[in-house]
Scaffold this active site. Structure first.
Site, PDB file in Angstrom:
ATOM      1  N   THR A  81       0.766  -0.937   0.077  1.00  0.00           N
ATOM      2  CA  THR A  81      -0.083   0.156  -0.162  1.00  0.00           C
ATOM      3  C   THR A  81       0.664   0.816  -0.238  1.00  0.00           C
ATOM      4  O   THR A  81       1.856   1.526   0.357  1.00  0.00           O
ATOM      5  CB  THR A  81      -1.171  -0.171   1.695  1.00  0.00           C
ATOM      6  OG1 THR A  81       0.345   0.484   2.225  1.00  0.00           O
ATOM      7  CG2 THR A  81      -1.815  -1.164   1.668  1.00  0.00           C
TER       8      THR A  81
ATOM      9  N   GLU B 261      -6.170  -3.459   0.997  1.00  0.00           N
ATOM     10  CA  GLU B 261      -6.196  -4.597   1.773  1.00  0.00           C
ATOM     11  C   GLU B 261      -7.126  -5.529   2.140  1.00  0.00           C
ATOM     12  O   GLU B 261      -7.772  -6.344   2.319  1.00  0.00           O
ATOM     13  CB  GLU B 261      -6.363  -4.242   3.645  1.00  0.00           C
ATOM     14  CG  GLU B 261      -4.231  -3.680   4.400  1.00  0.00           C
ATOM     15  CD  GLU B 261      -4.656  -2.076   3.935  1.00  0.00           C
ATOM     16  OE1 GLU B 261      -4.965  -1.112   2.623  1.00  0.00           O
ATOM     17  OE2 GLU B 261      -4.440  -1.071   3.861  1.00  0.00           O
TER      18      GLU B 261
ATOM     19  N   LYS C 110     -12.508  18.601  11.714  1.00  0.00           N
ATOM     20  CA  LYS C 110     -13.709  19.070  13.214  1.00  0.00           C
ATOM     21  C   LYS C 110     -13.871  20.292  13.333  1.00  0.00           C
ATOM     22  O   LYS C 110     -12.602  20.728  13.790  1.00  0.00           O
ATOM     23  CB  LYS C 110     -12.484  17.349  14.012  1.00  0.00           C
ATOM     24  CG  LYS C 110     -12.681  16.641  13.441  1.00  0.00           C
ATOM     25  CD  LYS C 110     -12.296  15.506  14.735  1.00  0.00           C
ATOM     26  CE  LYS C 110     -11.987  14.286  14.751  1.00  0.00           C
ATOM     27  NZ  LYS C 110     -10.261  13.756  14.017  1.00  0.00           N
TER      28      LYS C 110
ATOM     29  N   TRP D 172     -18.156  17.149  11.952  1.00  0.00           N
ATOM     30  CA  TRP D 172     -17.297  16.784  11.204  1.00  0.00           C
ATOM     31  C   TRP D 172     -18.115  17.229   9.344  1.00  0.00           C
ATOM     32  O   TRP D 172     -19.272  17.437   9.413  1.00  0.00           O
ATOM     33  CB  TRP D 172     -17.515  14.947  11.233  1.00  0.00           C
ATOM     34  CG  TRP D 172     -16.759  14.946  12.227  1.00  0.00           C
ATOM     35  CD1 TRP D 172     -15.608  15.031  13.707  1.00  0.00           C
ATOM     36  CD2 TRP D 172     -16.377  13.012  12.407  1.00  0.00           C
ATOM     37  NE1 TRP D 172     -15.209  14.330  14.301  1.00  0.00           N
ATOM     38  CE2 TRP D 172     -15.568  13.341  13.759  1.00  0.00           C
ATOM     39  CE3 TRP D 172     -16.594  11.955  11.416  1.00  0.00           C
ATOM     40  CZ2 TRP D 172     -15.213  11.537  13.721  1.00  0.00           C
ATOM     41  CZ3 TRP D 172     -16.298  11.149  11.650  1.00  0.00           C
ATOM     42  CH2 TRP D 172     -15.634  10.886  13.296  1.00  0.00           C
TER      43      TRP D 172
HETATM   44  P1  AMP Z   1      -5.810   1.401  -2.005  1.00  0.00           P
HETATM   45  O1  AMP Z   1      -5.123   0.752  -0.864  1.00  0.00           O
HETATM   46  O2  AMP Z   1      -4.461   2.280  -2.696  1.00  0.00           O
HETATM   47  O3  AMP Z   1      -6.723   1.226  -2.502  1.00  0.00           O
HETATM   48  O4  AMP Z   1      -6.403   2.569  -1.290  1.00  0.00           O
HETATM   49  C1  AMP Z   1      -7.863   2.337  -0.780  1.00  0.00           C
HETATM   50  C2  AMP Z   1      -8.246   3.732  -0.165  1.00  0.00           C
HETATM   51  O5  AMP Z   1      -8.647   4.744  -1.617  1.00  0.00           O
HETATM   52  C3  AMP Z   1      -9.500   3.823   0.687  1.00  0.00           C
HETATM   53  O6  AMP Z   1      -9.216   3.208   1.976  1.00  0.00           O
HETATM   54  C4  AMP Z   1      -9.957   5.179   0.791  1.00  0.00           C
HETATM   55  O7  AMP Z   1      -9.235   5.490   1.253  1.00  0.00           O
HETATM   56  C5  AMP Z   1      -9.804   4.952  -1.334  1.00  0.00           C
HETATM   57  N1  AMP Z   1     -11.030   4.649  -1.672  1.00  0.00           N
HETATM   58  C6  AMP Z   1     -11.107   3.508  -2.277  1.00  0.00           C
HETATM   59  N2  AMP Z   1     -12.771   4.360  -3.578  1.00  0.00           N
HETATM   60  C7  AMP Z   1     -12.666   5.125  -2.658  1.00  0.00           C
HETATM   61  C8  AMP Z   1     -13.924   5.881  -3.362  1.00  0.00           C
HETATM   62  N3  AMP Z   1     -15.599   5.089  -3.785  1.00  0.00           N
HETATM   63  N4  AMP Z   1     -14.402   7.062  -2.827  1.00  0.00           N
HETATM   64  C9  AMP Z   1     -13.326   7.558  -1.793  1.00  0.00           C
HETATM   65  N5  AMP Z   1     -12.357   6.968  -0.810  1.00  0.00           N
HETATM   66  C10 AMP Z   1     -12.111   5.394  -1.560  1.00  0.00           C
END
Ligand code: AMP
Length: 544
Positions: free
Chosen positions: A185, A330, A441, A446
C-alpha cells in the site's frame, strides 16, 4: 459430521486452466509497449504461462519465493500473474509511480529474487538495480529485436526464456492458503505495507467480483481494465475475466482520453474500470471532439470518490452506466459496489444518481461495521458517521513481515481498521465521507472534505479541488478549499463559496479558497493531503 464433497483447493491456476478449456479462443488484446496491437487467446496464455513457469524453475524460483513485476496492463503481465502464482511463488506487483525511496524499500522488504519489467521502465531499473539487494535476475519483457544494444545490467529476454521451454506442465496442487501475490500500500505516512493475498482469497474474491451487481462479467463482454495491474491485482479483473471467459482489452501505457476512446471503439469494449482521473480525461476528450461510444455501456469508478458531475456526464450524455465502488489493497481490493435495488426502479434519473453516488453495498464476503472514537458500534441508519471496519475471507489479517503494522491493523474483535470514515444506511449502502485523518472537525461537528470537494468540482470553472482543515481558535478547525481552475477560466473566491453555500449547511462552507495550477497526488492518484497541509500550514484564514 463432515460432508462428502471433494476437498478441492481454490488455486489461481484453476482460473486460467478453466479459461483455456472453456474459452480457448476468447481473445486477450493488448496495446503493446513496443507499439503494435497484439492478439492472443486464453489457450495460448495458459500454454505460455506453463513455459514461463518452467523458465522460473530454471532461474531457481521456488515455492514461496517472491518474483517482482514492473509492468503495464498487457498479455505478458497476465502470463506472469498465472505462471508465478501457479507454481506457488508470490507475484509481487510493484507500482512504478511510487517514490524511488519507497521502491527500494519495497524491493528489499519483499526480498524479490527476480524482476520482470517492461521496456518503459529500463531507465528506472538501471538506476535502482544496485540498491536492490536480493534481485538476482532482471528480465526485460520483450523479444530479442527490442532488447537494448547495451545496458549496465545483465538482462535476460522474456521471449527467449519462454522459447527455451515446452508447455508440458501440470499446474501443481497445494494448500489454498498458500501466499499467491503481494501488493504494497502506498500510504502517505510510514513505510509501505505489504498485503499478502492467498490463492483462496483471490479465487473467492474473483468469484464475487463476477456477480451481476459487482462487475457483471460475462463471456459476451469485452472488458478493458484501465486500473493498472501493478496495483491491487488490477481490481481482480485478470482473474475474474478468466473465470467468466471475458475478452480482455489491455491498454498498455496509453491512458490519456484520446487513446482510451480509440481503444474502446476499435476493440468494442463494453465494460471498463478505473479511477476518476482517467474518466475525467476521457470525458474531456469526448466533449472536445464530439465523439460517440460504439459499444461502451458500463464503467466502474473507484479508488477515490466520484463527483456527481462525472456520473451525470457519462450517464446522461453518453448512455454509459456508472458504478461506484470502494475498496483498498487490504481487501483484495473490491469492498462495495453501488448498483441499484429493485426498490429504486421507480425513482427518477436524478434520484437514482443520488443512490449511485454512495460507495455502494458490500460484496458477499465483506462484512462492515462503523464505530465511534471509543470503538463502540454505531447504527446503520445513513446518519451516524464513524470509522469503517471490515472482515471476511478477502480481507488481510496482518501485513507481510511487519509485526508492528499488523498489530495495529485489527481491533480487539479481529476486524480490519480501514482508516476510512463513513455512514451505512438501512439498505446497506456505504457512504465514505473521509479518511479518518482528513476529516475536518469544526465546533464538535465533522465536515466531510469529500463532500465539499465534489461540490466544488460541480462548479463549471473548477477542474479539481481539495479541502483541508486548518487550525482555528474558536472552532478547532475550519475548511480551506484549494482549487485548480479549468483551462482559461478565472473563477473568483466569492463565486465558488456562494456556489457551495447554496448546497450545504452554512458552517460547512470553506472559510477561504486558494487557486493553484495543480494539486499533488499519491502514486495511486489520490490527493496527497499531507503535502497540502504542509504547504498551507501558514495560511491565515480570514478572521484568524
Ligand atoms: P488503495 O489501497 O491504494 O486502493 O487505497 C484505498 C483507499 O482509497 C481507501 O481506504 C479509501 O480511502 C480510498 N478509496 C477507494 N475507493 C474510494 C471511493 N470510491 N471513494 C472514496 N475513497 C475511496
Amino acid at each position: 459430521m463432515r460432508g462428502r464433497m471433494m476437498d478441492w483447493p481454490l488455486l489461481i491456476s484453476s482460473l486460467i486452466e478453466h479459461a483455456a478449456q472453456n474459452h480457448a479462443d476468447a481473445e486477450i488484446v493488448s496495446r503493446s509497449v513496443e507499439g503494435p496491437m497484439h492478439r492472443t487467446t486464453y489457450a495460448e496464455v495458459n500454454r505460455r504461462s506453463k513455459q514461463l513457469a518452467k523458465a522460473l524453475g530454471k532461474l531457481d524460483v521456488g515455492f514461496g519465493d517472491r518474483v517482482a513485476t514492473l509492468a503495464w496492463n498487457g498479455y505478458r503481465h497476465v502470463e506472469l500473474y498465472y505462471a508465478i502464482s501457479g507454481i506457488g511463488s508470490v507475484c509481487h506487483t510493484v507500482n512504478p509511480r511510487l517514490f524511488v525511496d519507497q521502491l527500494i524499500y519495497i524491493f528489499n522488504h519483499a526480498a524479490d529474487k527476480v524482476l520482470f519489467f517492461d521496456l518503459t521502465f529500463l531507465p528506472l531499473v538501471e538506476k535502482l538495480a544496485a540498491q536492490m539487494k536480493t534481485v538476482r535476475h532482471f528480465v526485460l519483457m520483450t523479444d530479442r529485436a527490442h532488447m537494448p544494444a547495451s545496458s549496465p545490467l545483465k538482462l535476460l529476454c522474456y521471449e527467449e526464456l519462454l522459447a527455451a521451454e515446452d508447455d508440458d506442465l501440470h499446474w501443481p496442487r497445494f494448500d489454498e492458503l498458500t501466499a499467491s501475490s503481494l501488493c504494497y500500500t502506498s500510504g502517505t505516512t510510514g513505510n509501505p505495507k505489504g498485503a499478502l493475498y492467498t490463492h483462496r482469497s483471490t479465487v473467492i474474491h474473483a468469484l464475487t467480483c463476477c456477480a451481476t451487481d459487482v462487475f457483471s462479467m460475462s463471456a459476451e463482454d469485452s472488458v478493458c481494465p484501465i486500473v493498472p495491474m501493478f496495483h491491487v491485482n488490477g481490481w481482480a479483473v485478470p482473474y475474474a475475466a478468466a473465470m467468466s471467459g471475458t475478452r480482455l482489452v489491455m491498454p498498455g501505457p496509453a491512458l490519456d482520453g484520446a487513446s482510451v476512446a480509440k481503444l474502446f471503439n476499435d476493440e468494442g469494449v463494453t465494460f471498463s474500470l478505473g479511477v476518476p482521473t482517467v474518466w475525467l480525461g476521457l470525458i474531456k476528450h469526448m466533449d472536445e471532439t464530439g465523439g460517440k461510444f460504439r459499444t461502451f455501456k458500463r464503467m466502474l469508478v473507484g479508488g477515490s470518490a466520484i463527483a456527481p458531475s462525472l456520473v451525470e456526464a457519462f450517464q446522461k450524455r453518453y448512455g454509459v452506466n456508472v458504478r461506484h465502488g470502494w475498496g483498498m489493497s487490504e481487501l483484495s481490493p473490491v469492498g462495495t459496489t453501488g448498483t441499484l435495488k429493485r426498490k429504486h426502479m421507480g425513482l427518477s434519473e436524478d434520484e437514482k444518481i443520488q443512490v449511485q453516488l454512495k460507495q455502494g453495498r458490500a460484496l458477499y464476503g465483506v462484512e462492515m461495521k462503523i464505530v465511534d472514537a471509543e470503538g463502540k458500534r454505531l447504527p446503520h441508519d445513513g446518519k451516524a458517521q464513524g470509522e469503517l471496519l471490515v472482515r471476511g475471507p478477502g480481507v488481510v489479517s496482518g501485513y507481510f513481515n511487519d509485526e508492528e503494522a499488523s498489530r495495529a491493523a485489527l481491533d480487539e474483535e479481529g476486524w480490519f481498521r480501514t482508516g476510512d470514515v463513513g455512514t451505512i444506511d438501512t439498505d446497506g449502502y456505504l457512504q465514505i465521507t473521509d479518511r479518518r485523518k482528513d476529516v475536518i472537525k469544526s465546533g464538535g461537528e465533522w465536515i466531510s472534505s469529500i463532500d465539499i470537494e465534489n461540490m466544488a468540482i460541480g462548479h463549471p470553472d473548477i477542474q479539481e479541488a481539495a479541502v483541508i482543515g486548518l487550525p482555528h481558535q474558536k472552532w478547532g478547525e475550519r475548511p480551506l478549499l484549494i482549487a485548480v481552475p479549468k483551462e482559461g477560466k478565472t473563477p473568483t473566491k466569492e463565486a465558488v463559496t456562494q456556489f457551495i453555500a447554496g448546497k450545504v449547511e452554512k458552517w460547512m462552507v470553506p472559510d477561504d479558497v486558494v487557486f493553484v495550477k495543480e494539486l499533488p497526488h499519491t502514486a495511486t492518484g489520490k490527493l496527497l493531503k499531507i503535502k497540502l497541509r504542509e504547504d498551507f500550514k501558514n495560511h491565515r484564514l480570514p478572521g484568524t
